[in-house]
Design a protein around this motif. Structure first.
Motif, PDB file in Angstrom:
ATOM      1  N   ALA A  42     -24.134  -3.689  34.319  1.00  0.00           N
ATOM      2  CA  ALA A  42     -23.430  -4.081  32.381  1.00  0.00           C
ATOM      3  C   ALA A  42     -23.926  -3.836  31.227  1.00  0.00           C
ATOM      4  O   ALA A  42     -23.013  -3.354  29.827  1.00  0.00           O
ATOM      5  CB  ALA A  42     -23.588  -5.615  32.411  1.00  0.00           C
ATOM      6  N   LEU A  43     -25.044  -3.541  31.529  1.00  0.00           N
ATOM      7  CA  LEU A  43     -26.044  -3.000  30.318  1.00  0.00           C
ATOM      8  C   LEU A  43     -25.416  -1.970  30.162  1.00  0.00           C
ATOM      9  O   LEU A  43     -26.305  -1.540  28.846  1.00  0.00           O
ATOM     10  CB  LEU A  43     -27.699  -3.307  30.697  1.00  0.00           C
ATOM     11  N   VAL A  44     -25.614  -1.410  31.003  1.00  0.00           N
ATOM     12  CA  VAL A  44     -24.356   0.584  30.864  1.00  0.00           C
ATOM     13  C   VAL A  44     -23.452   0.482  29.200  1.00  0.00           C
ATOM     14  O   VAL A  44     -23.453   1.526  29.062  1.00  0.00           O
ATOM     15  CB  VAL A  44     -24.551   1.355  32.045  1.00  0.00           C
ATOM     16  N   GLY A  45     -22.908  -0.367  29.940  1.00  0.00           N
ATOM     17  CA  GLY A  45     -21.037   0.175  29.035  1.00  0.00           C
ATOM     18  C   GLY A  45     -22.501  -0.719  27.181  1.00  0.00           C
ATOM     19  O   GLY A  45     -21.617  -0.369  26.429  1.00  0.00           O
ATOM     20  N   ASP A  46     -22.921  -1.503  27.715  1.00  0.00           N
ATOM     21  CA  ASP A  46     -23.889  -1.623  25.846  1.00  0.00           C
ATOM     22  C   ASP A  46     -24.271  -0.320  25.228  1.00  0.00           C
ATOM     23  O   ASP A  46     -24.285  -0.007  24.336  1.00  0.00           O
ATOM     24  CB  ASP A  46     -24.612  -2.790  26.275  1.00  0.00           C
ATOM     25  N   ALA A  47     -24.667   0.128  26.380  1.00  0.00           N
ATOM     26  CA  ALA A  47     -25.813   1.430  25.867  1.00  0.00           C
ATOM     27  C   ALA A  47     -24.537   2.613  25.235  1.00  0.00           C
ATOM     28  O   ALA A  47     -24.381   2.998  24.412  1.00  0.00           O
ATOM     29  CB  ALA A  47     -26.478   1.843  26.556  1.00  0.00           C
ATOM     30  N   VAL A  48     -23.578   2.626  26.494  1.00  0.00           N
ATOM     31  CA  VAL A  48     -22.774   3.927  26.467  1.00  0.00           C
ATOM     32  C   VAL A  48     -21.540   3.380  24.763  1.00  0.00           C
ATOM     33  O   VAL A  48     -21.541   4.375  24.034  1.00  0.00           O
ATOM     34  CB  VAL A  48     -21.817   3.655  27.437  1.00  0.00           C
ATOM     35  N   SER A  49     -21.214   1.923  24.149  1.00  0.00           N
ATOM     36  CA  SER A  49     -20.558   1.618  23.426  1.00  0.00           C
ATOM     37  C   SER A  49     -21.623   1.870  21.799  1.00  0.00           C
ATOM     38  O   SER A  49     -20.674   2.351  20.977  1.00  0.00           O
ATOM     39  CB  SER A  49     -20.326   0.133  23.776  1.00  0.00           C
ATOM     40  N   HIS A  50     -22.441   1.468  21.818  1.00  0.00           N
ATOM     41  CA  HIS A  50     -23.772   2.272  21.372  1.00  0.00           C
ATOM     42  C   HIS A  50     -24.167   3.495  20.724  1.00  0.00           C
ATOM     43  O   HIS A  50     -24.621   4.261  19.219  1.00  0.00           O
ATOM     44  CB  HIS A  50     -24.810   1.210  20.883  1.00  0.00           C
ATOM     45  N   ALA A 205      -9.882   0.561  17.799  1.00  0.00           N
ATOM     46  CA  ALA A 205      -9.715  -0.934  17.155  1.00  0.00           C
ATOM     47  C   ALA A 205     -10.340  -2.089  17.706  1.00  0.00           C
ATOM     48  O   ALA A 205     -10.354  -3.335  16.944  1.00  0.00           O
ATOM     49  CB  ALA A 205      -8.571  -0.759  18.383  1.00  0.00           C
ATOM     50  N   VAL A 206     -11.671  -2.270  18.625  1.00  0.00           N
ATOM     51  CA  VAL A 206     -12.827  -2.937  18.908  1.00  0.00           C
ATOM     52  C   VAL A 206     -14.180  -2.491  18.140  1.00  0.00           C
ATOM     53  O   VAL A 206     -14.525  -3.266  17.892  1.00  0.00           O
ATOM     54  CB  VAL A 206     -13.275  -3.211  20.226  1.00  0.00           C
ATOM     55  N   GLY A 207     -14.958  -1.503  17.970  1.00  0.00           N
ATOM     56  CA  GLY A 207     -15.654  -0.688  16.952  1.00  0.00           C
ATOM     57  C   GLY A 207     -16.800  -0.605  18.969  1.00  0.00           C
ATOM     58  O   GLY A 207     -16.071  -0.851  19.251  1.00  0.00           O
ATOM     59  N   VAL A 208     -17.743   0.062  17.988  1.00  0.00           N
ATOM     60  CA  VAL A 208     -18.867   0.222  19.006  1.00  0.00           C
ATOM     61  C   VAL A 208     -19.704  -1.057  19.034  1.00  0.00           C
ATOM     62  O   VAL A 208     -20.189  -1.070  19.946  1.00  0.00           O
ATOM     63  CB  VAL A 208     -20.047   1.675  18.483  1.00  0.00           C
ATOM     64  N   VAL A 209     -19.725  -1.696  18.295  1.00  0.00           N
ATOM     65  CA  VAL A 209     -20.824  -3.195  18.766  1.00  0.00           C
ATOM     66  C   VAL A 209     -20.142  -3.528  19.825  1.00  0.00           C
ATOM     67  O   VAL A 209     -20.696  -4.521  20.465  1.00  0.00           O
ATOM     68  CB  VAL A 209     -20.545  -3.671  16.727  1.00  0.00           C
ATOM     69  N   LEU A 210     -19.272  -3.917  20.308  1.00  0.00           N
ATOM     70  CA  LEU A 210     -18.060  -4.944  19.855  1.00  0.00           C
ATOM     71  C   LEU A 210     -17.564  -4.345  21.482  1.00  0.00           C
ATOM     72  O   LEU A 210     -17.025  -5.144  22.574  1.00  0.00           O
ATOM     73  CB  LEU A 210     -16.727  -5.250  19.874  1.00  0.00           C
ATOM     74  N   MET A 211     -17.487  -3.246  21.944  1.00  0.00           N
ATOM     75  CA  MET A 211     -17.179  -2.755  22.439  1.00  0.00           C
ATOM     76  C   MET A 211     -17.496  -2.548  24.336  1.00  0.00           C
ATOM     77  O   MET A 211     -16.509  -3.172  25.247  1.00  0.00           O
ATOM     78  CB  MET A 211     -17.020  -0.715  22.638  1.00  0.00           C
ATOM     79  N   ALA A 212     -18.215  -2.868  24.328  1.00  0.00           N
ATOM     80  CA  ALA A 212     -19.221  -3.746  25.750  1.00  0.00           C
ATOM     81  C   ALA A 212     -18.702  -5.215  26.092  1.00  0.00           C
ATOM     82  O   ALA A 212     -18.445  -5.213  27.161  1.00  0.00           O
ATOM     83  CB  ALA A 212     -20.756  -3.730  25.286  1.00  0.00           C
ATOM     84  N   ALA A 213     -18.411  -6.069  24.799  1.00  0.00           N
ATOM     85  CA  ALA A 213     -17.741  -7.719  25.699  1.00  0.00           C
ATOM     86  C   ALA A 213     -16.610  -7.125  26.133  1.00  0.00           C
ATOM     87  O   ALA A 213     -16.543  -8.448  27.111  1.00  0.00           O
ATOM     88  CB  ALA A 213     -17.368  -8.129  24.531  1.00  0.00           C
ATOM     89  N   MET A 214     -15.573  -5.972  25.941  1.00  0.00           N
ATOM     90  CA  MET A 214     -14.354  -5.662  25.545  1.00  0.00           C
ATOM     91  C   MET A 214     -14.767  -4.998  27.753  1.00  0.00           C
ATOM     92  O   MET A 214     -13.284  -5.216  28.425  1.00  0.00           O
ATOM     93  CB  MET A 214     -13.416  -4.817  25.587  1.00  0.00           C
ATOM     94  N   LEU A 215     -16.034  -4.169  27.743  1.00  0.00           N
ATOM     95  CA  LEU A 215     -15.746  -3.806  29.170  1.00  0.00           C
ATOM     96  C   LEU A 215     -16.380  -4.915  30.505  1.00  0.00           C
ATOM     97  O   LEU A 215     -15.701  -4.470  31.272  1.00  0.00           O
ATOM     98  CB  LEU A 215     -17.245  -2.462  29.336  1.00  0.00           C
ATOM     99  N   VAL A 216     -17.384  -6.027  29.385  1.00  0.00           N
ATOM    100  CA  VAL A 216     -17.556  -6.333  30.388  1.00  0.00           C
ATOM    101  C   VAL A 216     -17.230  -8.036  30.735  1.00  0.00           C
ATOM    102  O   VAL A 216     -16.760  -8.599  31.932  1.00  0.00           O
ATOM    103  CB  VAL A 216     -19.581  -6.710  30.577  1.00  0.00           C
TER     104      VAL A 216
END
Length: 428
Positions: A42-50, A205-216
């Protein structure tokens, strides 16, 4: 109501673009996010989005304009490089993967912010609105963006559909997948690429900051509703689509409200609802089942008290007082009174003048609980080689959960015994 009718009619082209764009990005992210969650990445998605922000800025510096396709390519390359860097650091150094994720996320996002600041101070008029990639701005989506999103979503859907079985196997049992000859490393790289692609699809649409939330978040919520991976992916996509539609509708009726953050808020609300109220796995249903099981255990233990008292004087249908029952084992009298009332209501006990006695149904129930207890004690001593004075506590627990099928199997394995390890008769 009129706003809702206008919204679902899609008469406004801008509404069509925003809604379809949100649905495509949310569905794509949730579909890939399910496998990320199952692989504990899950943290990988956060890293990618940023980490995609430097790629967006680099593409703008290269082209001098906000070319959506070019910036998404830059974002993909940047995100993919971030993941490769994370794997390399974790493999070639003493830094653990979670620390590597934090390090790469910070470096890439910090670099992106520096580049963004440089672009904003460069005087290039085309840079206006570039900061929307940080927090997203679905209202700016146009037909050309929708075409790009559709292509990316189709690629994601096709890839997940073709490799679904392989992804599922790797997610649940990677060594077994390797033993079967699956190219696990390549599948990991493919999922990595799809993760980056899903992030790239949604950053507008969501931005790099919030995109991880839509992934996980949709995947995490879906995990509470099913144990079947196909259903989980489907539910995650449905949750993501609902969040996308809700975010678009809220920003439609309240133009000052941003679409992307509301998508995350709705998705988070679904997740919290799932955490608390999803059948079987939700906190509230589990608490209810625990309380229900505790009541059953207390009731069955109460019936055992009657049976044990009956064994002492061979008088199973005699009336018993509260003190007499409490003398058979340590018990809270308040809980015992409550259990007695419930057993009377169920027809397992009869009550008269402050005393209670087993009914025929209650006697059969009590006899079965005692039989299961003694069968399990015998099984532990015979097959597990446990001393007879060490089996009582285990039997106290198991007796309440043995099914009729297991009961028959126990009797068969033990040869339909008459006595337990303590030479006490086993009820028939």
């Amino acid at each position: 109501m009129q706003n809702l009718i206008d919204f679902i009619s899609f008469s406004d082209p801008n509404v069509r673009y925003v809604v379809l764009g949100n649905v495509l990005l949310a569905a794509s992210a949730a579909m890939v996010g399910a496998f990320i969650l199952l692989q504990k990445k899950a943290l990988v998605g956060d890293a990618v989005s940023h980490a995609v922000l430097p790629g967006v800025c680099a593409a703008f510096l290269f082209s001098g304009s906000k070319n959506t396709a070019l910036m998404l390519i830059g974002a993909f390359v940047s995100g993919w490089l971030a993941l490769i860097t994370i794997d390399y650091i974790a493999a070639k150094s003493k830094i653990k993967k979670d620390a590597a994720i934090g390090l790469v996320l910070s470096v890439f996002f910090g670099t992106g912010m520096v580049m963004m600041t440089y672009i904003q101070q460069s005087g290039n008029a085309a840079q206006s609105g570039l900061d929307h990639f940080i927090f997203g701005n679905a209202a700016t989506l146009v037909g050309a963006d929708l075409v790009v999103f559709s292509i990316l979503a189709a690629v994601l859907l096709l890839a997940v559909g073709v490799f679904f079985k392989a992804f599922a196997l790797v997610a649940f049992d990677k060594p077994y997948a390797e033993a079967l000859g699956y190219p696990v490393r390549r599948l990991d790289l493919l999922l990595t690429s799809l993760t980056v692609l899903a992030v790239v699809t949604g950053i507008t649409a969501v931005g790099v900051v919030l995109m991880a939330a839509m992934l996980v978040t949709p995947a995490a919520a879906a995990r509470y509703w099913t144990d079947n991976i196909r259903r989980m992916v489907g539910i995650a996509v449905a949750f993501g689509v609902f969040a996308g539609l809700s975010g678009a509708y809220i920003s439609y009726v309240a133009p000052a409200m941003p679409t992307g953050p509301w998508m995350v808020v709705v998705s988070s609300a679904i997740a919290f609802f799932s955490f608390f109220f999803a059948p079987r796995k939700g906190i509230v249903p589990r608490m209810y089942m625990q309380r229900k099981n505790q009541r059953v255990i207390v009731e069955e233990n109460t019936l055992k008290m009657f049976y044990h008292l009956g064994e002492r004087n061979s008088h199973f249908d005699g009336m018993r007082s509260l003190d007499e029952l409490a003398s058979t084992r340590e018990v809270n009298k308040a809980l015992l009174k409550t259990a007695l009332r419930r057993l009377v209501a169920k027809g397992l006990l009869a009550s008269r003048d402050g005393q209670w006695a087993l009914t025929d149904a209650g006697h059969q129930k009590a006899m079965r609980v005692v039989r299961l207890h003694r069968l399990w004690e015998l099984y532990l001593t015979k097959y597990m080689d446990i001393a007879s004075d060490h089996v009582h506590d285990d039997a106290e627990t198991i007796e309440h959960i043995l099914t009729p099928e297991l009961e028959r199997e126990l009797e068969h394995q033990l040869g339909y015994p008459d006595k337990d390890p303590h030479d006490t008769e086993i009820p028939k």
